[in-house]
Design a protein around this motif. Structure first.
Motif, PDB file in Angstrom:
ATOM      1  N   LEU A  19       6.246   8.792  -3.042  1.00  0.00           N
ATOM      2  CA  LEU A  19       5.413   7.718  -2.500  1.00  0.00           C
ATOM      3  C   LEU A  19       6.218   6.903  -1.492  1.00  0.00           C
ATOM      4  CD1 LEU A  19       3.684   6.430  -5.755  1.00  0.00           C
ATOM      5  CD2 LEU A  19       2.701   7.914  -4.013  1.00  0.00           C
ATOM      6  N   TYR A  63      -1.269  10.396   2.810  1.00  0.00           N
ATOM      7  CA  TYR A  63      -2.616  10.084   2.350  1.00  0.00           C
ATOM      8  C   TYR A  63      -2.536   9.051   1.234  1.00  0.00           C
ATOM      9  CZ  TYR A  63      -1.334  13.576  -1.207  1.00  0.00           C
ATOM     10  OH  TYR A  63      -0.692  14.282  -2.206  1.00  0.00           O
ATOM     11  N   ASP A  64      -3.682   8.440   0.942  1.00  0.00           N
ATOM     12  CA  ASP A  64      -3.724   7.391  -0.075  1.00  0.00           C
ATOM     13  C   ASP A  64      -3.746   7.983  -1.481  1.00  0.00           C
ATOM     14  OD1 ASP A  64      -3.558   5.482   1.863  1.00  0.00           O
ATOM     15  OD2 ASP A  64      -5.662   4.934   1.830  1.00  0.00           O
ATOM     16  N   ASN A  65      -4.910   8.063  -2.088  1.00  0.00           N
ATOM     17  CA  ASN A  65      -4.993   8.476  -3.494  1.00  0.00           C
ATOM     18  C   ASN A  65      -5.241   9.958  -3.710  1.00  0.00           C
ATOM     19  OD1 ASN A  65      -4.655   5.788  -4.461  1.00  0.00           O
ATOM     20  ND2 ASN A  65      -6.797   5.371  -3.942  1.00  0.00           N
ATOM     21  N   TYR A  66      -5.802  10.620  -2.718  1.00  0.00           N
ATOM     22  CA  TYR A  66      -6.064  12.052  -2.895  1.00  0.00           C
ATOM     23  C   TYR A  66      -6.041  12.733  -1.540  1.00  0.00           C
ATOM     24  CZ  TYR A  66     -10.783  11.445  -1.018  1.00  0.00           C
ATOM     25  OH  TYR A  66     -11.849  11.160  -0.199  1.00  0.00           O
ATOM     26  N   TYR A  86       5.936   3.436   1.586  1.00  0.00           N
ATOM     27  CA  TYR A  86       5.181   2.419   2.314  1.00  0.00           C
ATOM     28  C   TYR A  86       6.040   1.942   3.477  1.00  0.00           C
ATOM     29  CZ  TYR A  86       7.966  -1.211  -0.060  1.00  0.00           C
ATOM     30  OH  TYR A  86       8.987  -1.993  -0.531  1.00  0.00           O
ATOM     31  N   GLY A 138      -9.829   9.901   2.310  1.00  0.00           N
ATOM     32  CA  GLY A 138      -8.463   9.894   1.796  1.00  0.00           C
ATOM     33  C   GLY A 138      -7.474   9.202   2.714  1.00  0.00           C
ATOM     34  N   ASN A 139      -7.963   8.705   3.874  1.00  0.00           N
ATOM     35  CA  ASN A 139      -7.087   8.063   4.852  1.00  0.00           C
ATOM     36  C   ASN A 139      -5.890   8.965   5.158  1.00  0.00           C
ATOM     37  OD1 ASN A 139      -6.098   6.103   6.601  1.00  0.00           O
ATOM     38  ND2 ASN A 139      -5.050   4.969   4.964  1.00  0.00           N
ATOM     39  N   GLN A 176       0.844  -1.187   0.000  1.00  0.00           N
ATOM     40  CA  GLN A 176       0.000   0.000   0.000  1.00  0.00           C
ATOM     41  C   GLN A 176       0.886   1.246   0.000  1.00  0.00           C
ATOM     42  OE1 GLN A 176      -3.518   0.630  -0.165  1.00  0.00           O
ATOM     43  NE2 GLN A 176      -2.513   2.593  -0.551  1.00  0.00           N
ATOM     44  N   TYR A 177       1.130   1.763  -1.199  1.00  0.00           N
ATOM     45  CA  TYR A 177       1.895   3.003  -1.307  1.00  0.00           C
ATOM     46  C   TYR A 177       1.027   4.181  -0.892  1.00  0.00           C
ATOM     47  CZ  TYR A 177       5.870   0.981  -3.799  1.00  0.00           C
ATOM     48  OH  TYR A 177       6.986   0.263  -4.133  1.00  0.00           O
ATOM     49  N   ARG A 178       1.646   5.126  -0.194  1.00  0.00           N
ATOM     50  CA  ARG A 178       0.954   6.342   0.211  1.00  0.00           C
ATOM     51  C   ARG A 178       1.769   7.563  -0.195  1.00  0.00           C
ATOM     52  NH1 ARG A 178      -2.772   6.616   4.191  1.00  0.00           N
ATOM     53  NH2 ARG A 178      -1.650   7.996   5.639  1.00  0.00           N
ATOM     54  N   HIS A 179       1.054   8.639  -0.514  1.00  0.00           N
ATOM     55  CA  HIS A 179       1.726   9.910  -0.767  1.00  0.00           C
ATOM     56  C   HIS A 179       2.248  10.456   0.552  1.00  0.00           C
ATOM     57  CE1 HIS A 179       0.222  10.370  -4.949  1.00  0.00           C
ATOM     58  NE2 HIS A 179      -0.795   9.666  -4.489  1.00  0.00           N
TER      59      HIS A 179
END
Length: 225
Positions: free
Chosen positions: A92, A193-196, A94, A154-155, A4-7
């Motif tokens: 990114l 955060y995840d995707n946004y 993890y 957005g976690n 799970q990659y995160r920004h």
């Protein structure tokens, strides 16, 4: 299981910025449920590196792809220690983690680490391989205080880190009273955060001309070497 990659991005801020951001974030986000009555918790980490300072140099040189190993526990509670591998791929990242007991940590600190090569958890075996083939060893303690905030959409996780301290060459990670000294008077804003990133959070963490940087607590703690 897929990684799970995160920004991730971080910005060095002033003490005044930290106070302002904490007020903003308190009004918009939730505090992490694990905080104390002051809205924060204490983190102690022990970073691994080799005689060539590979992990340190990869950070200072700004390598896009890098990994580092550390041990970590919270609020002085050595009954729950984690071995973590933090991986960065440009912006990114993890994190992999595995539980490890205080007696097992003490074995590593005492120089008895070969058992890692046959440990049940693959992350422990991975650290063993680093120690065997690349000479990684416990290098320095890093202590700091964290104010964490969360936002479900957005976690998102926003943290304010400060009172960053170093154990210098001391690696007595399990001694909760071991002496550390200030490594930096900087405060650090981190956003993950995840995707946004929801606009309400993006707006809340804006600080005029502040720019995303590459501050490293580990590097700051090695400045005395």
């Amino acid at each position: 299981m897929a990684l799970q990659y995160r920004h991730e991005w971080k910005t060095e801020i002033s003490a005044a910025d930290k106070i302002l951001l904490a007020q903003r974030l308190d009004a918009l986000l939730q505090r992490d449920p694990h905080v104390d009555e002051n809205g924060c918790y204490h983190i102690r980490s022990l970073y691994f590196d080799n005689l060539s300072d590979t992990a340190l140099r990869e950070k200072i040189d700004g390598l896009a792809h890098r990994k580092k190993f550390r041990l970590r526990y919270y609020n002085g509670d050595i009954s729950r220690i984690l071995l973590e591998q933090k991986c960065k791929d440009n912006s990114l990242g993890y994190k992999l983690s595995a539980p490890i007991t205080a007696p097992e940590v003490q074995r590593i600190l005492d120089g008895d680490w070969e058992w890692l090569l046959s440990a049940a958890h693959p992350l422990l075996r991975s650290l063993g391989e680093k120690m065997l083939h690349e000479g990684y060893r416990p290098r320095t303690i890093v202590d700091y205080t964290r104010e964490p905030f969360i936002y479900e959409a957005g976690n998102v996780r926003v943290t304010l880190d400060y009172d960053i301290r170093t154990g210098l060459w001391n690696t007595d990670f399990l001694d909760r009273n071991s002496v550390t000294i200030p490594a930096s008077d900087a405060c650090l804003l981190e956003v993950k955060y995840d995707n946004y990133l929801p606009e309400v959070v993006r707006a809340a963490v804006q600080l005029g001309q502040r720019r995303v940087g590459a501050f490293s607590k580990y590097a700051a703690s090695r400045m005395w070497d």
